[in-house]
Scaffold this motif. Structure first.
Motif, PDB file in Angstrom:
ATOM      1  N   ASN A 161      -1.910 -28.548   5.870  1.00 17.82           N
ATOM      2  CA  ASN A 161      -2.380 -27.241   6.325  1.00 17.82           C
ATOM      3  C   ASN A 161      -3.787 -26.955   5.815  1.00 17.82           C
ATOM      4  O   ASN A 161      -4.622 -26.406   6.542  1.00 17.82           O
ATOM      5  N   THR A 185       6.011 -22.893   4.537  1.00 20.54           N
ATOM      6  CA  THR A 185       5.972 -24.349   4.700  1.00 20.54           C
ATOM      7  C   THR A 185       6.994 -25.031   3.811  1.00 20.54           C
ATOM      8  O   THR A 185       7.647 -25.999   4.226  1.00 20.54           O
ATOM      9  N   SER A 241      10.242 -27.174   5.605  1.00 16.84           N
ATOM     10  CA  SER A 241      10.177 -28.623   5.394  1.00 16.84           C
ATOM     11  C   SER A 241      11.190 -29.129   4.368  1.00 16.84           C
ATOM     12  O   SER A 241      11.099 -30.279   3.927  1.00 16.84           O
ATOM     13  N   ARG A 280       6.441 -23.306  11.224  1.00 12.97           N
ATOM     14  CA  ARG A 280       6.129 -22.049  10.545  1.00 12.97           C
ATOM     15  C   ARG A 280       6.021 -20.904  11.550  1.00 12.97           C
ATOM     16  O   ARG A 280       6.426 -19.773  11.257  1.00 12.97           O
TER      17      ARG A 280
END
Length: 279
Positions: A11, A136, A140, A199
């Motif tokens: 990111n 995130t 994940s 997200r």
């Protein structure tokens, strides 16, 4: 360099790339050859942006030109000409405990019927508010992350590649267990499409849960629930250093923002603990 040496996340790298691309559009000529005059003119073209956005773009460019200079690809570093806006850290948006309770009540009613997606959403909400995970970090999570019953915490690699311990409450574990009975086989705890839940999709789900609880959706996001986790813990007497570790903040100055949010507790602290309080 950002990935291999600095350990930046995907990111962060994407944000740096976007900043460089937007800068390339704003100046004439190749961005790697821009001089101080070209960079000094960026302040005017960025005048409509928030100070935080300008600061981030300037930081990206300073890192970029510093890299070119260190690698011998340039003889100078023109980044001193970039604007340096004064930043004031805004107070985080939070929810009151009763508003969070309303969100839980609404999704628990749906989950009680055994709807798989409602069970998933309850597990998401429990981990967001109960553990203070970043968006995130949450989407994940691998499927095996919470399978070790004897371990009441996760060892999580968060922002900047830093590891931290994240406590998992009995409520969150029970919600995840209920979801796992319906979760499709695969690598991810919260699968979505070809990989894990995105997200953006998490953001949409959280806002939908807020709307169902009668809360204005624009007031709620995954990060607002993380702020609520921190503020409500601090109000309950959590130590600031412990809160820093739970949130994974590299600098305690970032955590201290929550002391300004919980002003009522600060007043009570002075009234109860100051030596003159009982005179």
């Amino acid at each position: 360099m950002m990935a291999a040496e600095a350990g930046a996340s995907a990111n962060t790298i994407a944000a740096y790339r976007a900043d460089l691309e937007r800068t390339a559009e704003a100046i004439s000529g190749p961005i790697g050859e821009a001089d101080s005059d070209a960079l000094s003119g960026l302040g005017a073209s960025w005048s409509h942006l928030a100070a935080s956005t300008v600061a981030r773009r300037a930081a990206s460019l300073r890192r970029f030109y510093g890299f070119l200079f260190d690698e011998g690809l340039r003889d100078d570093d023109p980044s001193a000409a970039l604007p340096r806006p004064k930043l004031s850290r805004p107070l985080p948006r939070i929810l009151d405990p009763d508003e969070v309770e309303r969100m839980f009540a609404a999704i628990e009613d749906r989950a009680a019927s055994g709807q798989p997606l409602a069970l998933r959403n309850l597990a998401l909400l429990e981990l967001l508010y109960g553990s203070g995970l970043r968006a995130t970090e949450l989407v994940s999570l691998p499927r095996a992350a919470l399978l070790r019953r004897e371990q009441p915490f996760l060892i999580l690699r968060g922002k900047g590649g830093k590891e931290r311990l994240v406590p998992i409450s009995d409520r969150a574990r029970a919600a995840v267990d209920a979801w796992l009975e319906h979760c499709p086989d695969g690598k991810w705890l919260f699968p979505g499409g070809k990989a894990h839940l995105s997200r953006v999709r998490l953001f949409q789900l959280v806002r939908a849960m807020a709307a169902e609880a009668g809360i204005a959706p624009e007031r709620v996001s995954p990060h607002v629930l993380r702020h609520a986790f921190a503020t409500h813990l601090l109000a309950g007497g959590a130590d600031l250093r412990a809160l820093q570790a739970l949130l994974g903040h590299a600098d305690i100055a970032t955590t201290q923002i929550y002391t300004h949010v919980d002003s009522t507790r600060l007043v009570e602290l002075v009234n109860q603990r100051h030596p003159l309080a009982n005179r």
